[in-house]
Motif scaffolding. Structure first.
Motif, PDB file in Angstrom:
ATOM      1  N   ASP A   1       0.835  -1.209   0.000  1.00 32.76           N
ATOM      2  CA  ASP A   1       0.000   0.000   0.000  1.00 32.76           C
ATOM      3  C   ASP A   1       0.865   1.253   0.000  1.00 32.76           C
ATOM      4  O   ASP A   1       0.626   2.205  -0.752  1.00 32.76           O
TER       5      ASP A   1
ATOM      6  N   ARG B   1      -3.384  -4.702  -5.812  1.00 30.03           N
ATOM      7  CA  ARG B   1      -4.363  -5.788  -5.837  1.00 30.03           C
ATOM      8  C   ARG B   1      -3.830  -7.066  -5.187  1.00 30.03           C
ATOM      9  O   ARG B   1      -4.518  -7.687  -4.361  1.00 30.03           O
TER      10      ARG B   1
ATOM     11  N   THR C   1      -3.653  -3.983   0.810  1.00 36.20           N
ATOM     12  CA  THR C   1      -4.886  -4.145   1.578  1.00 36.20           C
ATOM     13  C   THR C   1      -5.850  -2.991   1.371  1.00 36.20           C
ATOM     14  O   THR C   1      -7.014  -3.082   1.737  1.00 36.20           O
ATOM     15  N   MET C   2      -5.393  -1.896   0.783  1.00 38.02           N
ATOM     16  CA  MET C   2      -6.184  -0.675   0.677  1.00 38.02           C
ATOM     17  C   MET C   2      -6.826  -0.533  -0.698  1.00 38.02           C
ATOM     18  O   MET C   2      -6.521  -1.283  -1.640  1.00 38.02           O
ATOM     19  N   SER C   3      -7.698   0.461  -0.817  1.00 37.66           N
ATOM     20  CA  SER C   3      -8.327   0.773  -2.090  1.00 37.66           C
ATOM     21  C   SER C   3      -7.457   1.742  -2.875  1.00 37.66           C
ATOM     22  O   SER C   3      -6.562   2.397  -2.328  1.00 37.66           O
TER      23      SER C   3
ATOM     24  N   GLN D   1      -7.797   5.253  -1.451  1.00 33.53           N
ATOM     25  CA  GLN D   1      -6.975   5.541  -0.275  1.00 33.53           C
ATOM     26  C   GLN D   1      -5.532   5.867  -0.672  1.00 33.53           C
ATOM     27  O   GLN D   1      -4.970   6.872  -0.252  1.00 33.53           O
TER      28      GLN D   1
ATOM     29  N   GLU E   1     -13.732   2.843  -9.828  1.00 33.82           N
ATOM     30  CA  GLU E   1     -13.563   1.971  -8.662  1.00 33.82           C
ATOM     31  C   GLU E   1     -14.793   2.023  -7.771  1.00 33.82           C
ATOM     32  O   GLU E   1     -15.300   0.980  -7.324  1.00 33.82           O
TER      33      GLU E   1
ATOM     34  N   ARG F   1     -13.064  -4.425  -3.092  1.00 31.74           N
ATOM     35  CA  ARG F   1     -11.738  -3.869  -3.340  1.00 31.74           C
ATOM     36  C   ARG F   1     -11.113  -4.385  -4.633  1.00 31.74           C
ATOM     37  O   ARG F   1     -10.704  -3.596  -5.501  1.00 31.74           O
ATOM     38  N   GLU F   2     -10.991  -5.681  -4.788  1.00 35.29           N
ATOM     39  CA  GLU F   2     -10.316  -6.217  -5.964  1.00 35.29           C
ATOM     40  C   GLU F   2     -11.079  -5.903  -7.242  1.00 35.29           C
ATOM     41  O   GLU F   2     -10.470  -5.611  -8.273  1.00 35.29           O
TER      42      GLU F   2
END
Length: 584
Positions: free
Chosen positions: A25, A108, A112-114, A117, A187, A193-194
């Motif tokens: 991230d 991806r 762990t984040m979008s 973010q 998104e 998320r993925e």
């Protein structure tokens, strides 16, 4: 811990770690910020190799964001355009953009984040501005006439009010901010998320970004030397590419495992040098013998790079890294400096160099838009008064509390490399300049094959656990400067910062990767801090020593983790006063 080539990128990465993100991230956040705050050194339309490992997944893996040659980039096309080599800038030199997709794949698969973010800091700086570096302003001034006369979209972005920005003033890139907003909207609409990350990747490679690039590239623009030609990159080329994972190339060396990219990059040359230095037996860089050995080892490794490395032919990598081959090469390190390009014959194969590489020595002219050039001489090196080369790259290293470690070297898509695409807010890269139009070479131009890159991150493991990530901008010098750092840190025992601060040197006595691909026989470029005794000692051995400023070579970054204690450490380069290490 984070170390990068710009303080804002380091702080953005640290913010992700503080928010319980991991090293992937954080590295992605830093990489996206570097595209905004160091636009003369990298951009979304550029390239990215990185290496990652963690204690729970210790096998070092390379993520290749080096895009290949477009389907239309054939030698016949360049010949029909009246060109005998790929230009150093302009649309014809563009490989498929790989950097942005690689950052998304890292996020991806290991994050762990979008995207929202990790892209937040980059979006803020693109929309609301960041204090522009003096080097950015200087670069824009260098290519001002080109922008004003031939690249009007670049002039509109980088010459506000008709002049380069003032150092320290706020510079924005609203077109890239708009692009990021549209990508984040994709998104948001996609859900989990993925799926959201995949939606961003799809909008990039098969959606509005690819469509805008395709339309822009079809317009003829001026290239170095005068030809006005369109590019060949298409939306289909973007759709056909995705960043991919592959095994790192590793070398067990002095109780450590050093991991590099495959021979589509120059990384394995560093492994060859470490073996050769050990075979010669002189690794003390505080002696003339040690410096001479390192320089001569690099000449041999770079000759092998020119003859054997690339993505367009079979590379005898196992033979090149074999201990017996290192002994053979070490026997060529004599008491005097070599002025020859001497590739070896692994497996008894006959080496072959490009005809152009055998012809060009020195360079009367410099294409300042080409980026990352080695030192050029007119007849002396073409440097700024501060001793800086005219182009460069970026780097970021991250280690998190769990031990995941990332080393990444983004580059390409410089503001000076090709015209600004106003519909999306970035320029394309020019990595194809590293290919030869002459066919049958490992680094020949072949559609769908990667140009051999100089980008070369490094990850070091001990007992199978990652303990060190490091790297530096600097084109052909990247691994040379890293070898000095590794020998001083892992062999001589200096701390990360001490090894980064130690005087640097490199050789340019081999065919360069960047236009005009010149060789400078016998040249060693060194910081004056090496001292008269060592510099005179190199001269006495026949080296043509070009002395630069005391703090002028290299932009090393490094982070480390002691797996026994969990203690983290980092160092950043003081040269240029913008590298930054941060952590807790």
């Amino acid at each position: 811990m984070v170390s990068s080539t710009h303080w804002l990128a380091s702080q953005a990465a640290m913010r992700m770690l503080e928010l319980d993100g991991n090293a992937a991230d954080a590295a992605t956040a830093a990489g996206l910020v570097l595209q905004v705050v160091e636009p003369h050194l990298n951009g979304p339309g550029g390239d990215l190799p990185l290496i990652v490992a963690s204690p729970d997944d210790p096998t070092p893996r390379v993520l290749c964001g080096q895009g290949p040659a477009p389907s239309g980039a054939t030698p016949e096309h360049f010949a029909a355009s009246g060109l005998d080599r790929v230009p150093g800038s302009g649309l014809l030199a563009a490989a498929v953009p790989g950097a942005f997709d690689a950052w998304m794949v890292l996020l991806r698969d290991r994050g762990t984040m979008s995207v929202r973010q990790v892209a937040g800091p980059a979006l803020h700086y693109a929309r609301h501005g960041h204090p522009v570096l003096e080097r950015v302003c200087r670069t824009i001034e260098t290519v001002r006439e080109l922008f004003e006369q031939h690249w009007p979209t670049s002039a509109a972005q980088w010459l506000p009010g008709g002049a380069p920005p003032v150092p320290g003033s706020l510079v924005t890139n609203p077109a890239w901010a708009d692009t990021l907003e549209r990508l984040l909207g994709e998104e948001d609409a996609a859900g989990p998320r993925e799926q959201g990350i995949e939606a961003v990747r799809g909008a990039w490679s098969s959606g509005f970004v690819a469509e805008a690039v395709d339309a822009f590239v079809r317009r003829p623009v001026r290239h170095p030397g005068g030809p006005v030609l369109p590019g060949v990159l298409t939306a289909q080329d973007l759709a056909d590419f995705e960043a991919t994972w592959e095994d790192a190339v590793t070398l067990d060396w002095r109780g450590h495992t050093v991991a590099k990219t495959g021979p589509w990059g120059q990384g394995p040359a560093l492994l060859q040098v470490l073996r050769t230095v050990d075979a010669v037996g002189h690794a003390d860089l505080d002696t003339v013998e040690g410096l001479h050995t390192l320089v001569e080892a690099w000449k041999l490794a770079m000759a092998d790079r020119e003859a054997w490395y690339g993505d367009s032919a079979d590379v005898p990598l196992a033979a090149l890294l074999d201990p017996g081959y290192a002994v053979e090469r070490a026997a060529l390190v004599g008491p005097r400096a070599s002025r020859e390009v001497r590739p070896g014959s692994p497996l008894g194969r006959t080496p072959r160099l490009a005809e152009h590489a055998l012809l060009v020595e020195g360079a009367a002219l410099v294409d300042v838009t080409a980026g990352e050039p080695t030192v050029r001489r007119e007849p002396g090196p073409v440097l700024t008064p501060e001793g800086e080369v005219r182009g460069d790259t970026c780097h970021v290293d991250v280690v998190d509390r769990w031990g995941m470690t990332v080393s990444a070297t983004p580059s390409g898509g410089w503001l000076q490399s090709s015209p600004f695409i106003p519909q999306v807010g970035f320029a394309l890269g020019t990595r194809l300049q590293m290919t030869w139009l002459e066919q049958g070479l490992p680094s020949s131009l072949v559609p769908g094959r990667r140009p051999r890159t100089t980008l070369t991150p490094t990850l070091v493991l001990r007992d199978g656990i990652p303990v060190l990530a490091c790297g530096s901008p600097g084109g052909d010098q990247q691994d040379q400067w890293q070898s000095v750092f590794l020998l001083r840190h892992l062999v001589s025992g200096l701390s990360l910062q001490e090894a980064i601060d130690a005087p640097q040197l490199h050789t340019t006595s081999f065919p360069a990767s960047f236009h005009p691909r010149a060789t400078e026989p016998g040249v060693v470029v060194a910081e004056s801090r090496l001292g008269d005794d060592l510099l005179d000692g190199l001269r006495a051995r026949g080296h043509e020593v070009v002395v630069q400023g005391p703090w002028s070579l290299g932009r090393m970054c490094a982070v480390a983790r002691d797996p026994g204690t969990g203690v983290l450490s980092a160092g950043a380069n003081p040269r240029g006063m913008q590298g930054y290490a941060v952590g807790r």
